[in-house]
Design a protein around this motif. Structure first.
Motif, short mmCIF file in Angstrom:
data_model
loop_
_atom_site.label_atom_id
_atom_site.label_comp_id
_atom_site.label_asym_id
_atom_site.label_seq_id
_atom_site.Cartn_x
_atom_site.Cartn_y
_atom_site.Cartn_z
N GLN A 1 -19.43 -5.75 -10.88
CA GLN A 1 -19.06 -6.96 -10.14
C GLN A 1 -18.46 -7.94 -11.14
N TYR A 2 -17.46 -8.68 -10.69
CA TYR A 2 -16.79 -9.66 -11.54
C TYR A 2 -16.75 -10.98 -10.78
N GLY A 3 -17.25 -12.02 -11.40
CA GLY A 3 -17.37 -13.30 -10.73
C GLY A 3 -18.81 -13.48 -10.32
N SER A 4 -19.05 -14.13 -9.22
CA SER A 4 -20.42 -14.34 -8.73
C SER A 4 -21.07 -13.00 -8.42
N ARG A 5 -22.39 -12.94 -8.59
CA ARG A 5 -23.14 -11.71 -8.31
C ARG A 5 -23.48 -11.62 -6.83
N ILE A 6 -23.43 -10.40 -6.30
CA ILE A 6 -23.80 -10.16 -4.91
C ILE A 6 -25.32 -10.14 -4.82
N ALA B 1 -21.70 -8.60 6.02
CA ALA B 1 -21.91 -10.04 5.78
C ALA B 1 -22.40 -10.15 4.34
N VAL B 2 -21.57 -10.69 3.47
CA VAL B 2 -21.84 -10.72 2.03
C VAL B 2 -22.42 -12.08 1.63
N THR B 3 -23.50 -12.02 0.86
CA THR B 3 -24.09 -13.23 0.28
C THR B 3 -23.98 -13.12 -1.23
N VAL B 4 -23.33 -14.10 -1.86
CA VAL B 4 -23.25 -14.14 -3.31
C VAL B 4 -24.06 -15.33 -3.82
N GLU B 5 -24.39 -15.28 -5.10
CA GLU B 5 -25.21 -16.32 -5.72
C GLU B 5 -24.72 -17.71 -5.37
N GLY B 6 -25.66 -18.55 -4.96
CA GLY B 6 -25.37 -19.95 -4.73
C GLY B 6 -24.58 -20.28 -3.49
N ARG B 7 -24.39 -19.31 -2.60
CA ARG B 7 -23.60 -19.57 -1.39
C ARG B 7 -24.36 -19.06 -0.18
N THR C 1 -15.76 -12.56 -4.94
CA THR C 1 -16.28 -11.70 -6.00
C THR C 1 -15.42 -10.44 -6.02
N ALA C 2 -15.15 -9.95 -7.22
CA ALA C 2 -14.37 -8.72 -7.34
C ALA C 2 -15.31 -7.55 -7.57
N TRP C 3 -15.10 -6.48 -6.81
CA TRP C 3 -15.92 -5.28 -6.96
C TRP C 3 -15.19 -4.09 -6.37
N PRO C 4 -15.25 -2.93 -6.99
CA PRO C 4 -15.64 -2.70 -8.38
C PRO C 4 -14.50 -3.05 -9.33
N TRP C 5 -14.86 -3.42 -10.53
CA TRP C 5 -13.93 -3.88 -11.54
C TRP C 5 -13.67 -2.75 -12.53
N GLY C 6 -12.42 -2.44 -12.82
CA GLY C 6 -12.06 -1.35 -13.71
C GLY C 6 -12.29 -1.68 -15.18
N ASP C 7 -12.35 -0.65 -16.00
CA ASP C 7 -12.54 -0.83 -17.45
C ASP C 7 -11.44 -1.68 -18.06
N ASP C 8 -10.22 -1.55 -17.55
CA ASP C 8 -9.09 -2.31 -18.06
C ASP C 8 -8.77 -3.53 -17.21
N GLY C 9 -9.74 -3.98 -16.41
CA GLY C 9 -9.54 -5.12 -15.52
C GLY C 9 -8.97 -4.68 -14.19
#
Length: 157
Positions: free
Chosen positions: A48-53, A74-80, A118-126
């Motif tokens: 995950q990239y950015g806020s955590r799920i 329905a996605v819940t990320v940290e602080g939201r 939030t970005a998911w999944p994030w590649g090794d090279d971005g």
């Protein structure tokens, strides 16, 4: 309400959390769908990239006219607060095999995660990895063209 939405049937409810993984509350879907959801749940733990799920609630909807199932999230990320159930993409036929169902679910969940910033999944090279069916196997493909079977991701190297 749109006529298509009125006659869809809820065929699965459940959720995913980092602590407990996939938990299915109710389901009338064939076993391959549940196996696919478990594989998808494994990959939700990593990259995950950015806020955590914190949590994803799920409802799978079946269209009896076309025979397809869509997984709404329905996605819940940290602080939201949680986003509402939704999904924009394509469904898979109710009699799909594990990998066909998995690619559909991965695509639908990934888009809802992105809508939650939030970005998911994030590649090794971005960059995002995207789900594809290659020779009958559900894989994540990164921007370099490398592929990893869905359900086997590890932390970025």
């Amino acid at each position: 309400m749109h006529p298509f939405v009125e006659h869809r049937e809820r065929v699965l409810t459940g959720c995913w959390t980092p602590q407990h993984g996939v938990q299915v509350t109710s389901s009338t879907l064939p076993v391959p769908w549940l196996a696919a959801l478990d594989r998808l749940g494994h990959d939700l733990h990593v990259r995950q990239y950015g806020s955590r799920i914190e949590r994803i609630d799920w409802a799978a909807m079946y269209d009896p006219d076309g025979g397809a199932v869509w997984l709404e999230s329905a996605v819940t990320v940290e602080g939201r607060n949680p986003d509402g159930l939704g999904g924009n993409g394509y469904g898979a036929q109710v009699d799909a095999n594990v990998d066909e169902a998995l690619v559909s679910m991965a695509d639908l969940v990934q888009l809802q995660v992105a809508n939650a910033h939030t970005a998911w999944p994030w590649g090794d090279d971005g960059g995002f990895m995207s789900p594809h069916l290659v020779d009958g196997v559900a894989v994540w493909i990164d921007r370099t063209g490398s592929s990893t079977p869905i359900g086997t991701l590890d932390e970025r190297r």
